[in-house]
Design a protein around this motif. Structure first.
Motif, PDB file in Angstrom:
ATOM      1  N   THR A 193       0.827  -1.208   0.000  1.00  0.00           N
ATOM      2  CA  THR A 193       0.000   0.000   0.000  1.00  0.00           C
ATOM      3  C   THR A 193       0.857   1.253   0.000  1.00  0.00           C
ATOM      4  O   THR A 193       0.544   2.242  -0.684  1.00  0.00           O
ATOM      5  CB  THR A 193      -0.941  -0.011   1.211  1.00  0.00           C
ATOM      6  N   GLY A 194       1.954   1.242   0.751  1.00  0.00           N
ATOM      7  CA  GLY A 194       2.859   2.386   0.740  1.00  0.00           C
ATOM      8  C   GLY A 194       3.481   2.606  -0.626  1.00  0.00           C
ATOM      9  O   GLY A 194       3.589   3.743  -1.102  1.00  0.00           O
ATOM     10  N   GLY A 195       3.884   1.510  -1.284  1.00  0.00           N
ATOM     11  CA  GLY A 195       4.431   1.637  -2.626  1.00  0.00           C
ATOM     12  C   GLY A 195       3.400   2.159  -3.614  1.00  0.00           C
ATOM     13  O   GLY A 195       3.722   2.960  -4.502  1.00  0.00           O
ATOM     14  N   ALA A 196       2.151   1.717  -3.455  1.00  0.00           N
ATOM     15  CA  ALA A 196       1.080   2.208  -4.333  1.00  0.00           C
ATOM     16  C   ALA A 196       0.854   3.702  -4.139  1.00  0.00           C
ATOM     17  O   ALA A 196       0.630   4.436  -5.112  1.00  0.00           O
ATOM     18  CB  ALA A 196      -0.212   1.429  -4.047  1.00  0.00           C
ATOM     19  N   LEU A 197       0.919   4.154  -2.903  1.00  0.00           N
ATOM     20  CA  LEU A 197       0.732   5.572  -2.628  1.00  0.00           C
ATOM     21  C   LEU A 197       1.819   6.412  -3.304  1.00  0.00           C
ATOM     22  O   LEU A 197       1.538   7.472  -3.876  1.00  0.00           O
ATOM     23  CB  LEU A 197       0.727   5.824  -1.123  1.00  0.00           C
ATOM     24  N   VAL A 198       3.053   5.931  -3.255  1.00  0.00           N
ATOM     25  CA  VAL A 198       4.147   6.646  -3.924  1.00  0.00           C
ATOM     26  C   VAL A 198       3.882   6.736  -5.418  1.00  0.00           C
ATOM     27  O   VAL A 198       4.057   7.799  -6.047  1.00  0.00           O
ATOM     28  CB  VAL A 198       5.492   5.939  -3.655  1.00  0.00           C
ATOM     29  N   LEU A 199       3.412   5.637  -6.013  1.00  0.00           N
ATOM     30  CA  LEU A 199       3.131   5.642  -7.447  1.00  0.00           C
ATOM     31  C   LEU A 199       1.958   6.562  -7.778  1.00  0.00           C
ATOM     32  O   LEU A 199       1.949   7.224  -8.824  1.00  0.00           O
ATOM     33  CB  LEU A 199       2.846   4.219  -7.922  1.00  0.00           C
ATOM     34  N   HIS A 200       0.957   6.622  -6.888  1.00  0.00           N
ATOM     35  CA  HIS A 200      -0.145   7.561  -7.095  1.00  0.00           C
ATOM     36  C   HIS A 200       0.349   9.008  -7.127  1.00  0.00           C
ATOM     37  O   HIS A 200      -0.163   9.841  -7.881  1.00  0.00           O
ATOM     38  CB  HIS A 200      -1.185   7.406  -5.976  1.00  0.00           C
ATOM     39  N   LEU A 201       1.341   9.293  -6.295  1.00  0.00           N
ATOM     40  CA  LEU A 201       1.861  10.659  -6.217  1.00  0.00           C
ATOM     41  C   LEU A 201       2.674  11.032  -7.449  1.00  0.00           C
ATOM     42  O   LEU A 201       2.583  12.159  -7.944  1.00  0.00           O
ATOM     43  CB  LEU A 201       2.722  10.810  -4.952  1.00  0.00           C
ATOM     44  N   VAL A 202       3.471  10.090  -7.939  1.00  0.00           N
ATOM     45  CA  VAL A 202       4.382  10.418  -9.038  1.00  0.00           C
ATOM     46  C   VAL A 202       3.775  10.132 -10.406  1.00  0.00           C
ATOM     47  O   VAL A 202       4.279  10.622 -11.429  1.00  0.00           O
ATOM     48  CB  VAL A 202       5.715   9.647  -8.891  1.00  0.00           C
ATOM     49  N   PHE A 203       2.697   9.344 -10.448  1.00  0.00           N
ATOM     50  CA  PHE A 203       2.107   8.980 -11.736  1.00  0.00           C
ATOM     51  C   PHE A 203       0.575   9.020 -11.634  1.00  0.00           C
ATOM     52  O   PHE A 203      -0.090   7.982 -11.629  1.00  0.00           O
ATOM     53  CB  PHE A 203       2.571   7.581 -12.158  1.00  0.00           C
ATOM     54  N   PRO A 204      -0.008  10.210 -11.533  1.00  0.00           N
ATOM     55  CA  PRO A 204      -1.474  10.297 -11.517  1.00  0.00           C
ATOM     56  C   PRO A 204      -2.042   9.758 -12.824  1.00  0.00           C
ATOM     57  O   PRO A 204      -1.485  10.006 -13.900  1.00  0.00           O
ATOM     58  CB  PRO A 204      -1.743  11.790 -11.346  1.00  0.00           C
ATOM     59  N   LEU A 205      -3.145   9.026 -12.728  1.00  0.00           N
ATOM     60  CA  LEU A 205      -3.677   8.356 -13.910  1.00  0.00           C
ATOM     61  C   LEU A 205      -5.198   8.361 -13.884  1.00  0.00           C
ATOM     62  O   LEU A 205      -5.820   7.880 -12.927  1.00  0.00           O
ATOM     63  CB  LEU A 205      -3.164   6.911 -13.968  1.00  0.00           C
ATOM     64  N   ALA A 206      -5.805   8.889 -14.936  1.00  0.00           N
ATOM     65  CA  ALA A 206      -7.255   8.844 -15.066  1.00  0.00           C
ATOM     66  C   ALA A 206      -7.677   7.435 -15.472  1.00  0.00           C
ATOM     67  O   ALA A 206      -7.040   6.815 -16.322  1.00  0.00           O
ATOM     68  CB  ALA A 206      -7.724   9.853 -16.112  1.00  0.00           C
ATOM     69  N   PRO A 207      -8.730   6.893 -14.877  1.00  0.00           N
ATOM     70  CA  PRO A 207      -9.184   5.539 -15.221  1.00  0.00           C
ATOM     71  C   PRO A 207      -9.778   5.496 -16.622  1.00  0.00           C
ATOM     72  O   PRO A 207     -10.143   6.540 -17.192  1.00  0.00           O
ATOM     73  CB  PRO A 207     -10.242   5.239 -14.151  1.00  0.00           C
TER      74      PRO A 207
END
Length: 300
Positions: A124-138
């Motif tokens: 979950t922590g790794g996913a949060l980092v990726l959310h921050l650096v790579f925002p992505l519209a579904p």
């Protein structure tokens, strides 16, 4: 030589000594979840970047010849009850299933609980980092995908109608899919922690979850592929207690001791079940040692 039989329960019974304090664990898990939710909210607002990344992900999937998400959605759109069931599964199963998984492990398999909680926290922590650096519209927001936002059209949905101003969730955090990642972890954890011949049926949970997140247009295939890769790394770094216990279950003895432990060559301890270790305080004599009477010379 004195032989001792081990009387500790098999690994099918909980080792209460490995169970951490309940209140501490509740506060820890709740704190991690709150930190994640706040972190997702902090990652909100990158609308232009999220749509630009969505276009790149869509083009990459086509270059890799991955199946179109629309083909999966089309199978469900033929039945409104089916698509509503998919929406309900997406909205209602994700968090409760993971919470019940952790609660059951805590009570019945404490050692597995500790490792599963750590793996989920790392993932979950790794996913949060990726959310921050790579925002992505579904994909449901991407015009090029031509997909239906099934949650908004058929219900139920957990998202607001206007993603840019949604105060409840960050809708631009599609990569990676924690729906899929947590579901795979639930299946892996339960398969490792149980011995039933039916335990492989737990794989249905991540399979259904993958179908649901794609059919509802909430995630791309790559969202699932990336999170499974991240989970594999987390599992490799924080090994689950499976192989050693499996070997013990098959042989009836500890794989670590290869059927017996010898103390200085004078005592042999026989393991009756697959222990990780054999504390001295739980060993009881299996038979009393036979000693010859001392010859004092009396009566000669």
């Amino acid at each position: 030589m004195t032989t001792y039989a081990r009387t500790e329960p098999t690994d099918q019974e909980p080792d209460i000594r490995a169970r951490p304090p309940l209140v501490r664990e509740f506060l820890l898990v709740a704190g991690l979840f709150l930190a994640y939710k706040l972190g997702r909210r902090a990652a909100n607002g990158h609308v232009e970047e999220a749509f630009r990344n969505a276009g790149n992900v869509w083009d990459l999937e086509r270059a890799l010849h991955l199946p179109g998400e629309g083909a999966v959605q089309g199978l469900l759109l033929h039945s409104q009850p089916l698509i509503q069931a998919a929406n309900t599964y997406y909205a209602a199963v994700h968090f409760p299933a993971t919470a019940l998984f952790l609660a059951w492990l805590y009570w019945r398999r404490p050692l597995h609980y500790l490792r599963s909680r750590r793996v989920l926290a790392v993932l979950t922590g790794g996913a949060l980092v990726l959310h921050l650096v790579f925002p992505l519209a579904p994909p449901r927001m991407l015009p090029a995908a031509g997909l239906v936002d099934t949650g908004q059209v058929y219900g139920p949905t957990v998202y607001g109608a206007t993603p840019a101003t949604d105060t409840m969730a960050n809708q631009f955090a599609a990569m990676p899919s924690l729906h899929v990642g947590w579901a795979v972890m639930v299946a892996v954890g339960l398969i490792a922690a149980t011995r039933s011949r039916w335990r492989w049926l737990w794989l249905l949970h991540p399979a259904i979850t993958l179908l649901v997140v794609v059919a509802t247009a909430n995630h791309y295939w790559l969202d699932a592929i990336v999170v499974v890769a991240m989970l594999a790394v987390a599992l490799a770094a924080l090994r689950m207690p499976g192989n050693r216990m499996d070997a013990g279950a098959r042989t009836g003895v500890s794989a670590r001791t290869d059927a017996m432990l010898t103390d200085g060559g004078s005592r042999t301890y026989v393991a009756a079940s697959p222990p990780a270790r054999i504390p001295a305080e739980i060993l009881v004599p299996a038979e009393a040692p036979v000693r010859a009477p001392a010859d004092t010379g009396a009566g000669r």
